[in-house]
Design a protein around this motif. Structure first.
Motif, PDB file in Angstrom:
ATOM      1  N   ASP A 114      48.118  20.240  24.621  1.00  0.00           N
ATOM      2  CA  ASP A 114      48.519  19.882  25.997  1.00  0.00           C
ATOM      3  C   ASP A 114      48.093  21.019  26.921  1.00  0.00           C
ATOM      4  O   ASP A 114      48.107  22.180  26.523  1.00  0.00           O
ATOM      5  CB  ASP A 114      50.035  19.661  26.102  1.00  0.00           C
ATOM      6  CG  ASP A 114      50.399  18.835  27.336  1.00  0.00           C
ATOM      7  OD1 ASP A 114      50.742  17.649  27.192  1.00  0.00           O
ATOM      8  OD2 ASP A 114      50.313  19.375  28.463  1.00  0.00           O
ATOM      9  N   LEU A 130      48.066   5.612  22.928  1.00  0.00           N
ATOM     10  CA  LEU A 130      49.349   5.029  23.335  1.00  0.00           C
ATOM     11  C   LEU A 130      49.788   5.577  24.692  1.00  0.00           C
ATOM     12  O   LEU A 130      49.188   6.516  25.229  1.00  0.00           O
ATOM     13  CB  LEU A 130      50.431   5.316  22.283  1.00  0.00           C
ATOM     14  CG  LEU A 130      50.972   6.741  22.159  1.00  0.00           C
ATOM     15  CD1 LEU A 130      52.352   6.693  21.512  1.00  0.00           C
ATOM     16  CD2 LEU A 130      50.051   7.589  21.298  1.00  0.00           C
ATOM     17  N   ASP A 167      50.664   5.692  28.781  1.00  0.00           N
ATOM     18  CA  ASP A 167      50.023   5.275  30.038  1.00  0.00           C
ATOM     19  C   ASP A 167      48.497   5.248  29.957  1.00  0.00           C
ATOM     20  O   ASP A 167      47.850   4.618  30.784  1.00  0.00           O
ATOM     21  CB  ASP A 167      50.414   6.245  31.168  1.00  0.00           C
ATOM     22  CG  ASP A 167      51.861   6.087  31.605  1.00  0.00           C
ATOM     23  OD1 ASP A 167      52.564   5.228  31.034  1.00  0.00           O
ATOM     24  OD2 ASP A 167      52.281   6.821  32.515  1.00  0.00           O
TER      25      ASP A 167
END
Ligand SMILES: Cc1cc2nc3c(=O)[nH]c(=O)nc-3n(C[C@H](O)[C@H](O)[C@H](O)COP(=O)(O)OP(=O)(O)OC[C@H]3O[C@@H](n4cnc5c(N)ncnc54)[C@H](O)[C@@H]3O)c2cc1C
Length: 487
Positions: free
Chosen positions: A78, A351, A353
Motif C-alpha cells: 500500500d 475485488l 471498488d
C-alpha cells in the motif's frame, strides 16, 4: 462496566461475522486436510491495496490452513502508512474520533500475522512475467496476485475543480479539511462583520449528505453559515433505502442545508477581489458555475469552502496501474468472473471498488469489499492447493473455489453529532442517538482485527453512552423522536 460489555459484544459479533459459505468450506477442509504434504518452494502471494478488500484478504489468507512446511509468503503493498476506515472520516474530521481509531498503522494491524508490509506505490503489473513494478523500489515477483486498489475522486473533468475543490475521499483530504476548519475557527473568532460563510458540497449521495450535516454541526455556532449541496441527480440519496433517504432529507431540511438537485458544476473560477471579507485568507475560496440539467440555465455560487464527494473512479486508470492486458470496463474496473478471478488470468484476483464482478456492478461500498475478501482469500488458497501435485484426490472436493454472492445487511449514515440512521434488511430501522451508538459498535466489529475493534469500541463508547444517558433525561429537540422501529 460499559466498556467491558461492549468488548464482549464485539468479540461475539466478530465471531459470527464470516460468511456462511466460506465458513462451511473452510471447516470441511480443516477436518480432512493432511499436514504430511511436502512442498519444495515458497509460493509468493501479493495483495495490492490495503483497504477493506485487500487488508481483509491478506488477513484471511494468513489464517488459512496452508501446511506448515509450505506456508506462502504474503506481501501486502500500500502506498500509505495507515489503513483507513473511510466511513469514520467524518468523525475524524470534526474531532469525534481519534486517528488511531479511524486509521491504525499497517504495522500495528499486521503485527504477529506473518504478513509482510511493503509501503510503496504500485506503478505497473506485468502479468506475463508475474512482476509488480513499484515506484522507487525493487520490483516484486508474485505467483498469485490480488488487486484491491480501490477508487479515488477524479476532478480532472471539471475546469478549475482541481485547483479550488477539496475532495473528501482519503485520510489526507480529511486532515486538510480539519486544518482548514481550525483556521476557520480563528477567523470566525475575530470576525466583526459576521459576513456569510458559504460551504458548498458537490454530490448528494451518502458522502455528500453525511459531510453536509457534519459541517453544519461543526460550524453551526456561526450564525451566517450557509451549507449547500449541489447534486446532478434528481433526488438526494437516490440509492439509499426509503427510510434512510427520508431521514436524511428531513435532517437536511431541519438543519437548513440547501439542496440543488438536477444541477451540475460546469466550471470553478477565482473569486473577484471585491469579494474580500473576513474569510479572504481561507485557501480555495472560489465561485462555481452551475447549470440546471433541464433548463440549461446557469447560475453562480460563491464558496468559501468547496468540498467534492462526487465522481469516484477506479484507481487502475487514474493512478496508472498500467497493464493494457488486464481486462477493464469503461470505468477502469478490472473485469472478473464470479470467483473474483480476473478474466483470462488464472492467478490474478480483484475485488472491492477497483473490480467489476458482474454486468450490473455491486455498489462501491466497504460492505461489498469486506464480504468479497474471505471469498478472494479462499479462492487463492483453493488455487494454490489444487495446483499442488501432492494433494490427494479425496481432498480436492473440499478445496473447490466458491463464487461470490453478496448479502445486503443494510446501510448506515452519520447525520452529524450524535445522530445517525440505520436501515437493515427491511427489518430494523433506527435513527437518532440509538443509531449513532449502534453504528459505532457495528463499525468496531468491522475493524480488521479484534484489537483494533476493541480500541474503536473503547474510544467511541464512553462519550456516546454519556450522550444517551443525558439525552434520555432531556427532550430530543430538533432530532428525531422515533428512536427504534422493529418491523
Ligand atoms: C468518506 C467516505 C465514506 C464512506 N462511507 C461508507 C459507508 O458508510 N459504508 C460503506 O459500506 N462504504 C462507505 N464508503 C465506501 C467504502 O469506503 C469503499 O467502497 C471501500 O473502502 C472500498 O474498499 P477497497 O478495498 O476496494 O478500497 P479502499 O478501501 O479505498 O482501499 C484501497 C487501498 O489501495 C491503496 N492504493 C491505491 N492505489 C495504490 C497504488 N497505486 N499503490 C499502492 N496502493 C494503492 C490505497 O492507499 C488504499 O489503502 C465510504 C467512502 C468514503 C470515501
Amino acid at each position: 462496566m460499559k466498556i467491558s460489555y461492549i468488548s464482549t459484544t464485539i468479540i461475539f459479533l466478530r465471531s459470527i461475522s464470516v460468511t456462511s459459505a466460506f465458513t462451511t468450506t473452510f471447516q470441511d477442509y480443516r477436518r480432512t486436510s493432511s499436514s504430511s504434504v511436502l512442498y519444495e518452494s515458497t509460493h509468493e502471494i501479493c495483495v495490492l491495496g490495503g483497504g477493506f478488500g485487500g487488508l481483509n484478504t491478506a488477513l484471511t489468507l494468513s489464517s488459512l490452513p496452508f501446511p506448515e512446511e509450505k506456508k506462502p509468503t504474503i506481501t501486502l503493498v500500500d502506498n500509505k502508512e495507515r489503513f483507513v476506515f473511510l466511513p469514520l472520516l467524518y468523525e475524524l474530521c470534526v474531532g469525534d474520533a481519534s486517528l488511531d481509531e479511524v486509521a491504525p498503522t499497517f504495522e500495528s494491524l499486521l503485527d504477529g500475522t506473518g504478513i509482510k508490509f511493503e509501503q510503496a506505490s504500485v506503478a505497473g503489473i506485468d502479468a506475463d512475467q508475474q512482476n509488480i513494478y513499484l515506484e522507487n523500489k525493487e520490483k516484486l515477483k508474485y505467483d498469485s496476485l490480488v488487486v484491491a486498489t480501490g477508487a479515488s475522486v477524479n476532478l480532472e473533468f471539471i475546469k478549475g475543480a482541481e485547483k479550488y475543490a477539496l475532495p473528501f475521499y482519503t485520510l489526507d483530504d480529511c486532515l486538510e479539511l480539519k486544518k482548514r476548519l481550525t483556521f476557520l475557527d480563528a477567523l470566525i473568532a475575530t470576525s466583526t462583520s459576521k459576513e456569510e460563510l458559504n460551504v458548498v458540497i458537490v454530490g448528494g449521495g451518502y458522502s455528500g449528505v453525511e459531510l453536509a450535516l457534519n459541517m453544519k454541526e461543526r460550524l453551526g455556532s456561526y450564525e451566517n453559515l450557509n451549507v449547500t449541496i449541489v447534486h446532478r441527480g434528481n433526488e438526494i440519496l437516490e440509492y439509499a433505502t426509503d427510510f434512510n433517504r427520508n431521514t436524511g432529507v428531513r435532517r437536511l431540511e431541519d438543519n437548513g442545508v440547501k439542496t440543488l438537485t438536477g444541477v451540475s458544476v460546469v466550471e470553478v473560477l477565482e473569486l473577484e477581489s471585491e469579494s474580500q471579507n473576513d474569510f479572504s485568507e481561507l485557501k480555495g475560496r472560489c465561485k462555481i458555475v452551475v447549470e440546471n440539467g433541464s433548463s440549461k440555465e446557469q447560475d453562480i455560487l460563491n464558496a468559501d469552502l468547496l468540498l467534492w464527494t462526487a465522481g469516484s473512479m477506479s484507481t487502475n486508470v487514474q493512478k496508472g496501474i498500467l497493464n493494457s492486458k488486464l481486462p477493464r470496463d469503461a470505468s477502469g474496473r478490472l473485469v472478473t468472473d464470479s470467483y473474483l478471478k480476473v478474466k483470462d488470468y488464472d492467478n490474478i484476483f480483484a475485488l472491492g471498488d477497483c473490480a467489476r464482478v458482474k454486468k450490473v456492478p455491486f455498489g462501491a461500498t466497504a460492505a461489498v469489499a469486506m464480504q468479497q475478501a474471505p471469498c478472494a482469500a479462499w479462492n487463492v488458497y483453493s488455487q494454490v492447493m489444487l495446483n499442488d501435485e501432492d494433494i490427494k484426490e479425496g481432498e480436492k472436493e473440499n478445496l473447490q473455489p466458491i463464487p461470490f454472492s453478496y448479502l445486503n445487511l443494510g446501510e448506515m449514515m452519520t447525520l452529524g453529532g450524535d445522530d445517525a440512521t440505520i436501515s437493515s434488511m427491511g427489518v430494523v430501522e433506527v435513527n437518532g442517538i440509538a443509531a449513532s451508538v449502534l453504528r459505532r459498535i457495528i463499525y468496531a466489529v468491522r475493524m480488521p482485527t479484534l484489537q483494533q475493534g476493541l480500541t474503536a469500541a473503547i474510544s467511541s463508547s464512553s462519550k456516546r453512552f454519556e450522550s444517551v444517558l443525558s439525552s434520555s433525561s432531556k427532550k430530543s429537540g430538533g432530532k428525531s423522536k422515533k428512536i427504534i422501529t422493529w418491523k
